[in-house]
Motif scaffolding. Structure first.
Motif, PDB file in Angstrom:
ATOM      1  N   ASP A 129      11.659  94.667 -11.578  1.00 30.45           N
ATOM      2  CA  ASP A 129      12.133  95.680 -12.532  1.00 30.45           C
ATOM      3  C   ASP A 129      13.614  95.984 -12.304  1.00 30.45           C
ATOM      4  OD1 ASP A 129       9.591  95.796 -13.613  1.00 30.45           O
ATOM      5  OD2 ASP A 129       9.060  97.711 -12.657  1.00 30.45           O
ATOM      6  N   TYR A 130      14.004  96.099 -11.035  1.00 26.96           N
ATOM      7  CA  TYR A 130      15.401  96.375 -10.695  1.00 26.96           C
ATOM      8  C   TYR A 130      16.304  95.232 -11.159  1.00 26.96           C
ATOM      9  CZ  TYR A 130      19.605  96.968  -7.890  1.00 26.96           C
ATOM     10  OH  TYR A 130      20.921  97.086  -7.485  1.00 26.96           O
ATOM     11  N   MET A 131      15.940  94.005 -10.834  1.00 31.32           N
ATOM     12  CA  MET A 131      16.771  92.851 -11.216  1.00 31.32           C
ATOM     13  C   MET A 131      16.874  92.715 -12.727  1.00 31.32           C
ATOM     14  SD  MET A 131      15.569  89.967  -8.477  1.00 31.32           S
ATOM     15  CE  MET A 131      15.345  90.405  -6.760  1.00 31.32           C
ATOM     16  N   ASN A 132      15.771  92.940 -13.427  1.00 30.35           N
ATOM     17  CA  ASN A 132      15.785  92.837 -14.888  1.00 30.35           C
ATOM     18  C   ASN A 132      16.604  93.952 -15.518  1.00 30.35           C
ATOM     19  OD1 ASN A 132      14.242  90.476 -15.110  1.00 30.35           O
ATOM     20  ND2 ASN A 132      12.332  91.619 -14.974  1.00 30.35           N
ATOM     21  N   SER A 133      16.497  95.164 -14.998  1.00 30.29           N
ATOM     22  CA  SER A 133      17.238  96.273 -15.617  1.00 30.29           C
ATOM     23  C   SER A 133      18.716  96.245 -15.260  1.00 30.29           C
ATOM     24  CB  SER A 133      16.616  97.619 -15.240  1.00 30.29           C
ATOM     25  OG  SER A 133      16.774  97.872 -13.862  1.00 30.29           O
ATOM     26  N   ARG A 134      19.061  95.865 -14.049  1.00 27.88           N
ATOM     27  CA  ARG A 134      20.471  95.877 -13.635  1.00 27.88           C
ATOM     28  C   ARG A 134      21.221  94.607 -14.027  1.00 27.88           C
ATOM     29  NH1 ARG A 134      23.587  98.508  -8.726  1.00 27.88           N
ATOM     30  NH2 ARG A 134      25.538  97.407  -9.040  1.00 27.88           N
ATOM     31  N   TYR A 135      20.564  93.450 -13.911  1.00 26.76           N
ATOM     32  CA  TYR A 135      21.257  92.176 -14.131  1.00 26.76           C
ATOM     33  C   TYR A 135      20.739  91.389 -15.325  1.00 26.76           C
ATOM     34  CZ  TYR A 135      22.848  93.251  -9.446  1.00 26.76           C
ATOM     35  OH  TYR A 135      23.390  93.885  -8.370  1.00 26.76           O
ATOM     36  N   GLY A 136      19.575  91.737 -15.815  1.00 25.16           N
ATOM     37  CA  GLY A 136      18.988  91.019 -16.939  1.00 25.16           C
ATOM     38  C   GLY A 136      17.882  90.059 -16.538  1.00 25.16           C
ATOM     39  N   SER A 137      17.920  89.576 -15.296  1.00 26.28           N
ATOM     40  CA  SER A 137      16.905  88.639 -14.808  1.00 26.28           C
ATOM     41  C   SER A 137      17.155  88.354 -13.333  1.00 26.28           C
ATOM     42  CB  SER A 137      16.972  87.322 -15.583  1.00 26.28           C
ATOM     43  OG  SER A 137      18.167  86.633 -15.253  1.00 26.28           O
ATOM     44  N   PRO A 138      16.156  87.795 -12.649  1.00 25.87           N
ATOM     45  CA  PRO A 138      16.398  87.370 -11.272  1.00 25.87           C
ATOM     46  C   PRO A 138      17.465  86.279 -11.156  1.00 25.87           C
ATOM     47  CG  PRO A 138      14.048  87.656 -11.617  1.00 25.87           C
ATOM     48  CD  PRO A 138      14.717  87.762 -12.970  1.00 25.87           C
ATOM     49  N   THR A 139      17.551  85.375 -12.145  1.00 26.57           N
ATOM     50  CA  THR A 139      18.592  84.334 -12.060  1.00 26.57           C
ATOM     51  C   THR A 139      19.986  84.950 -12.165  1.00 26.57           C
ATOM     52  OG1 THR A 139      18.336  83.829 -14.413  1.00 26.57           O
ATOM     53  CG2 THR A 139      17.169  82.399 -12.861  1.00 26.57           C
ATOM     54  N   ALA A 140      20.139  85.947 -13.005  1.00 25.26           N
ATOM     55  CA  ALA A 140      21.440  86.628 -13.108  1.00 25.26           C
ATOM     56  C   ALA A 140      21.727  87.414 -11.826  1.00 25.26           C
ATOM     57  CB  ALA A 140      21.458  87.542 -14.328  1.00 25.26           C
ATOM     58  N   ALA A 141      20.689  88.017 -11.240  1.00 23.93           N
ATOM     59  CA  ALA A 141      20.862  88.743  -9.977  1.00 23.93           C
ATOM     60  C   ALA A 141      21.270  87.767  -8.877  1.00 23.93           C
ATOM     61  CB  ALA A 141      19.568  89.472  -9.605  1.00 23.93           C
ATOM     62  N   TRP A 142      20.674  86.561  -8.859  1.00 23.44           N
ATOM     63  CA  TRP A 142      21.027  85.555  -7.866  1.00 23.44           C
ATOM     64  C   TRP A 142      22.468  85.095  -8.051  1.00 23.44           C
ATOM     65  CZ3 TRP A 142      20.788  83.980  -3.288  1.00 23.44           C
ATOM     66  CH2 TRP A 142      21.092  82.685  -2.900  1.00 23.44           C
ATOM     67  N   SER A 143      22.905  84.924  -9.280  1.00 23.28           N
ATOM     68  CA  SER A 143      24.309  84.550  -9.532  1.00 23.28           C
ATOM     69  C   SER A 143      25.242  85.618  -8.981  1.00 23.28           C
ATOM     70  CB  SER A 143      24.550  84.372 -11.029  1.00 23.28           C
ATOM     71  OG  SER A 143      23.863  83.250 -11.501  1.00 23.28           O
ATOM     72  N   PHE A 144      24.901  86.881  -9.225  1.00 25.42           N
ATOM     73  CA  PHE A 144      25.707  87.979  -8.680  1.00 25.42           C
ATOM     74  C   PHE A 144      25.694  87.935  -7.164  1.00 25.42           C
ATOM     75  CE2 PHE A 144      26.580  92.206  -7.162  1.00 25.42           C
ATOM     76  CZ  PHE A 144      27.625  92.640  -7.972  1.00 25.42           C
ATOM     77  N   TRP A 145      24.525  87.728  -6.573  1.00 27.04           N
ATOM     78  CA  TRP A 145      24.395  87.684  -5.120  1.00 27.04           C
ATOM     79  C   TRP A 145      25.279  86.576  -4.551  1.00 27.04           C
ATOM     80  CZ3 TRP A 145      23.726  85.246  -0.658  1.00 27.04           C
ATOM     81  CH2 TRP A 145      23.309  85.989   0.451  1.00 27.04           C
TER      82      TRP A 145
END
Length: 141
Positions: A119-135
Motif C-alpha cells: 500500500d505504501y509503495m503504491n500510494s507513494r511511488y505508484g508501484s513496487p517497481t517505481a519504488a525500486w527505481s527510487f531506491w
C-alpha cells in the motif's frame, strides 16, 4: 550436625540442579526459574515471508522489485529493527507502528507487513517497481 555436613546437604541439590541444567542444555531444553510465561508469537521465517509476498503480488516484475527492496531493507526478517532509526519489519516502516493500519498483528505477521508495504509503495511511488527505481537512485525509499 557438623558444619561440613550441612554444607554438603545444601550443595547436593545445587549439584543435582546443575547436572539437570547441563543435561537439559545438551538436549535443547531450557530450564527457567520463576513462573512460566506464555511465549511471544514467533515471527515467520524469511522463506515463508517471501512465499507469502509471492502469493500476494501476482505480477512477476512487481514481486521482484518488492523483493529487492525487502532484501536490502530487512533481509526478509519481519522482526528486523534498525537500531539507529527504530524502523521496523520487512519494509522498515518508520515508525513501525504505522503498519497497525494494516492489522493489529503488524509486529509478528509478515502478511500484514507486506500488505502495508505494498500500500505504501503504491500510494507513494505508484508501484513496487517505481519504488525500486527510487531506491536504486537514492539508497532508500
Amino acid at each position: 550436625m557438623p558444619f561440613s555436613t550441612r554444607v554438603r546437604r545444601i550443595a547436593s541439590p545445587k549439584t543435582a540442579l546443575t547436572g539437570a541444567a547441563v543435561a537439559a542444555a545438551t538436549t535443547g531444553m531450557v530450564l527457567a526459574a520463576g513462573p512460566a510465561q506464555a511465549a511471544s508469537p514467533t515471527v515467520a521465517t524469511s522463506a515463508s515471508a517471501k512465499a507469502t509476498a509471492q502469493k500476494m503480488i501476482h505480477n512477476d516484475a512487481q514481486f521482484k522489485a518488492f523483493s529487492k527492496i525487502v532484501e536490502h531493507e530487512s533481509g526478509w526478517n519481519a522482526a528486523a529493527t534498525n537500531s539507529s532509526s527504530g524502523a521496523y519489519g520487512l519494509v522498515q516502516a518508520l515508525p513501525g507502528s504505522k503498519m497497525a493500519s494494516a492489522g493489529a498483528d503488524w509486529k509478528t505477521n509478515p502478511k500484514t507487513q507486506i500488505k502495508w508495504g505494498l500500500d505504501y509503495m503504491n500510494s507513494r511511488y505508484g508501484s513496487p517497481t517505481a519504488a525500486w527505481s527510487f531506491w536504486q537512485a537514492n539508497g532508500w525509499y
